[in-house]
Design an enzyme around this catalytic site. Structure first.
Site, short mmCIF file in Angstrom:
data_model
loop_
_atom_site.label_atom_id
_atom_site.label_comp_id
_atom_site.label_asym_id
_atom_site.label_seq_id
_atom_site.Cartn_x
_atom_site.Cartn_y
_atom_site.Cartn_z
N CYS A 67 -92.89 18.69 -10.14
CA CYS A 67 -92.18 18.04 -11.25
C CYS A 67 -91.21 18.98 -11.95
O CYS A 67 -90.07 18.60 -12.26
CB CYS A 67 -93.20 17.49 -12.26
N HIS A 122 -91.83 17.45 -19.67
CA HIS A 122 -91.73 18.90 -19.48
C HIS A 122 -90.39 19.41 -20.02
O HIS A 122 -89.35 18.76 -19.85
CB HIS A 122 -91.81 19.26 -17.99
#
Length: 345
Positions: free
Chosen positions: A141, A254
């Site tokens: 990711c 994130h």
């Protein structure tokens, strides 16, 4: 195994039989949502997990689908299988799915660095999809959001070196980590002793400079994923990459502080212009109005958000930026479904 892709390309199918492996996990559930939201042409959706999760019911397009046990024979009528079951199960089950006729798009670390397996971000290297031998890998990711933001700059002026520090949400670890953060916040507010089981230390109101296992070189496996996967995706094995990955008490999204040393000079205005034109990127960069990417913004936005773009005062070819993306969607489920969309074009 290549015959699988020829069947998909050569058929007159208007819809496809899809399986989601690990369907009850955080990413698996998101895969189901993304398939529905993007109106992927699903003929039949098969939801698979372990015996422990079998019988769970998940909604898809107004229907309730019961989760089945992942076992031999279950993929025989499946065209594309989206895997989010972890590296160990993927190594065991993905080859079985391919043998039974499915093309596997795997979200684990099991096959990413296998030379026979394409590692794909559709905005960057969609042509690699068709080099598969039955399995296509979804990158990490944190790697996905960084390379999406850096590829337009890489193509324009080249990149010599990347230094990245990540601030990763607990959802990257999974449902148990989300619940642990919620529980610890409640315990903290009530003045109770805080218990930790998912992470080695309290995550609430804390930062852990440790994601995944430590390697002999002092870096964690998460950090080395970013190094190796970035080189593979950009097809640049000599690219200099250094990463530090930290876990922060954020539920979703994130964040990354990225410094790049380019091969040719690029100004801030030029970088913004290039990024604004790129697919999958939204520039959020108006410091005067306190506009910059935030994890909360990524909950409702599938773009990679880029801001705080500024020249590095310590190096004439340096550029700093702040990159945010939804780790469950663009960092996992969305990227996998986008690969599937390219596969059926």
């Amino acid at each position: 195994m290549n015959i699988v892709i020829f069947e998909l390309e050569g058929s007159n199918l208007s819809s496809y039989n899809i399986a989601v492996v690990g369907a009850t996990g955080a990413v698996g559930r998101e895969m189901v949502k993304v398939l529905e939201q993007r109106n992927f042409p699903v003929n039949k959706l098969k939801l698979l997990a372990t015996e422990r999760s079998a019988g769970t019911r998940i909604n898809f397009k107004g229907e309730t689908i019961e989760v089945q046990v992942t076992r031999e024979g279950v993929f025989k009528d499946v065209d594309i299988a989206l895997f989010s079951a972890g590296s160990g199960p993927s190594k065991k089950i993905a080859p079985l799915a391919v043998k039974e006729g499915a093309v596997v798009i795997d979200n684990s670390n099991a096959f990413r660095m296998d030379k026979r397996v394409p590692l794909v971000v559709p905005e960057i290297n969609p042509e690699k999809i068709f080099e598969h031998e039955g399995i296509i890998a979804n990158p990490n990711c944190s790697t996905i959001q960084m390379v999406v933001a850096l590829k337009p700059i890489y193509d324009t002026v080249g990149i010599e070196r990347i230094i990245v520090s990540t601030y990763q949400a607990v959802s990257g670890t999974g449902k148990k980590a989300i619940e642990e953060l919620k529980k610890q916040v409640k315990e903290y507010i009530k003045g109770k002793d805080i218990e930790s089981s998912v992470y080695p230390y309290q995550i609430a109101f804390n930062v852990l400079p440790h994601i995944d296992i430590f390697k002999e070189n002092g870096y964690t496996q998460e950090e080395m994923k970013m190094v190796n996967e970035t080189r593979k995706i950009l097809n640049d094995p000599d690219l200099k990459v250094s990463a530090t990955a930290a876990r922060v008490p954020v539920f979703y999204g994130h964040s990354e502080s990225v410094n790049v040393q380019t091969k040719e000079k690029i100004t801030v205005d030029e970088a913004k212009r290039i990024l604004n034109k790129a697919s999958g990127i939204k520039v959020v960069d108006e410091p005067g109005r306190l506009l910059y990417p935030l994890p909360l913004m990524s909950e409702d936005d599938d773009n990679v958000l880029v801001g705080r773009i500024r020249e590095d005062l310590s190096h004439e070819l340096g550029l700093n930026m702040w990159i945010v993306a939804n780790n469950l969607r663009k960092g996992a489920a969305l990227n996998a479904v986008q690969i599937a969309e390219e596969l059926i074009k």
